[in-house]
Motif scaffolding. Sequence first.
Motif, short mmCIF file in Angstrom:
data_model
loop_
_atom_site.label_atom_id
_atom_site.label_comp_id
_atom_site.label_asym_id
_atom_site.label_seq_id
_atom_site.Cartn_x
_atom_site.Cartn_y
_atom_site.Cartn_z
N GLN A 191 30.06 -41.48 -3.67
CA GLN A 191 30.39 -42.74 -4.32
C GLN A 191 31.89 -42.96 -4.35
N ARG A 192 32.64 -41.90 -4.63
CA ARG A 192 34.10 -42.03 -4.67
C ARG A 192 34.65 -42.38 -3.29
N LEU A 193 34.12 -41.74 -2.25
CA LEU A 193 34.57 -42.06 -0.90
C LEU A 193 34.25 -43.52 -0.55
N SER A 194 33.09 -43.99 -0.97
CA SER A 194 32.72 -45.37 -0.69
C SER A 194 33.66 -46.34 -1.39
N GLU A 195 34.01 -46.04 -2.64
CA GLU A 195 34.92 -46.92 -3.37
C GLU A 195 36.27 -47.00 -2.67
N VAL A 196 36.78 -45.85 -2.24
CA VAL A 196 38.08 -45.83 -1.55
C VAL A 196 37.99 -46.61 -0.24
N LEU A 197 36.91 -46.41 0.51
CA LEU A 197 36.74 -47.09 1.79
C LEU A 197 36.68 -48.60 1.60
N PHE A 198 35.87 -49.07 0.67
CA PHE A 198 35.75 -50.50 0.44
C PHE A 198 37.08 -51.09 -0.02
N GLY A 199 37.80 -50.35 -0.87
CA GLY A 199 39.09 -50.83 -1.34
C GLY A 199 40.09 -50.97 -0.21
N LEU A 200 40.12 -50.00 0.70
CA LEU A 200 41.04 -50.06 1.83
C LEU A 200 40.74 -51.26 2.74
N ILE A 201 39.47 -51.44 3.04
CA ILE A 201 39.08 -52.55 3.91
C ILE A 201 39.42 -53.88 3.24
N MET A 202 39.20 -53.97 1.93
CA MET A 202 39.50 -55.20 1.21
C MET A 202 40.99 -55.52 1.28
N VAL A 203 41.85 -54.52 1.04
CA VAL A 203 43.29 -54.77 1.07
C VAL A 203 43.75 -55.15 2.48
N ARG B 199 35.84 -46.75 -15.95
CA ARG B 199 37.31 -46.62 -15.96
C ARG B 199 37.78 -45.80 -14.77
N ASN B 200 37.08 -44.70 -14.49
CA ASN B 200 37.48 -43.83 -13.38
C ASN B 200 37.33 -44.53 -12.03
N VAL B 201 36.28 -45.34 -11.89
CA VAL B 201 36.11 -46.11 -10.66
C VAL B 201 37.29 -47.04 -10.46
N PHE B 202 37.68 -47.73 -11.52
CA PHE B 202 38.83 -48.63 -11.45
C PHE B 202 40.09 -47.88 -11.02
N LEU B 203 40.34 -46.73 -11.65
CA LEU B 203 41.55 -45.96 -11.34
C LEU B 203 41.53 -45.42 -9.92
N ILE B 204 40.35 -44.99 -9.45
CA ILE B 204 40.24 -44.47 -8.08
C ILE B 204 40.57 -45.55 -7.06
N VAL B 205 40.01 -46.74 -7.26
CA VAL B 205 40.24 -47.84 -6.32
C VAL B 205 41.71 -48.24 -6.29
N VAL B 206 42.31 -48.40 -7.47
CA VAL B 206 43.71 -48.81 -7.55
C VAL B 206 44.61 -47.73 -6.94
N ALA B 207 44.35 -46.46 -7.30
CA ALA B 207 45.18 -45.36 -6.79
C ALA B 207 45.05 -45.24 -5.28
N ALA B 208 43.85 -45.46 -4.75
CA ALA B 208 43.65 -45.36 -3.29
C ALA B 208 44.40 -46.45 -2.55
N ASN B 209 44.63 -47.58 -3.20
CA ASN B 209 45.33 -48.68 -2.55
C ASN B 209 46.85 -48.55 -2.61
N LEU B 210 47.35 -47.71 -3.51
CA LEU B 210 48.80 -47.61 -3.68
C LEU B 210 49.53 -47.17 -2.41
N PRO B 211 49.02 -46.14 -1.68
CA PRO B 211 49.72 -45.77 -0.43
C PRO B 211 49.78 -46.91 0.58
N VAL B 212 48.76 -47.77 0.60
CA VAL B 212 48.73 -48.89 1.54
C VAL B 212 49.71 -49.98 1.09
N ILE B 213 49.90 -50.10 -0.21
CA ILE B 213 50.79 -51.12 -0.76
C ILE B 213 52.24 -50.67 -0.72
N ALA B 214 52.47 -49.35 -0.75
CA ALA B 214 53.83 -48.81 -0.86
C ALA B 214 54.81 -49.32 0.21
#
Length: 204
Positions: free
Chosen positions: A2-14, A128-143
């Motif tokens: 589930q965590r991997l899926s959240e990160v993947l979807f977040g990356l594709i969305m950004v 809350r953890n889902v929210f933090l995982i998605v946001v944190a996963a997007n930070l390297p792409v936003i940096a």
Amino acid sequence: MQRLSEVLFGLIMVLTFTGSISVASGDVEVRTMLIAALGCGIAWGLVDGVMFLMSSLHESGADLQRVRALRSADTPEAARGIIRDFLPKAVAEELDAETLDRIRARVLAKVPKEARPGLSRDHLRGARNVFLIVVAANLPVIAPFLFFDDSFTALRVSNGVALVMLAVIGHAYGRVSGMRPGLTSVAMVVLGAVLVAMTIALGG
């Protein structure tokens, strides 16, 4: 998984969102893209958090429906069938009737008749953890938008970072799924590259 899926979807969305901004507006200021990408990550995290709560509430209701079915089963055989259907096949086949009857008795004793679907503190912490995982996963792409003044360069570096992250996600996906991590890593990068190429071809 589930965590991997959240990160993947977040990356594709950004990636899709930053590309869409460039398509729609042409040469966009770095600050605008930074704010937009960060906002996209936060919004996606909030949506995923809410979806997690909805899924958890559904699971809670589904579990109670199974308990009610156990309580209203006409025969012991029917109750055993309900329990077997809920368990993995390899496990269910190894349980005898006596064990299944004990499971039914313990479940019915544990869950009160008046129980209703609901959310616990663990569910809220999970959201809350889902929210933090998605946001944190997007930070390297936003940096990159923080370190490059040119929006075109920042966008290309951001896409490169996303592809590296996709390789890591693909490797982890293969490992937890029992497949060849190297192969799934390459497949995930190819998938990401196709998506990025599509946005670039459209002007992203």
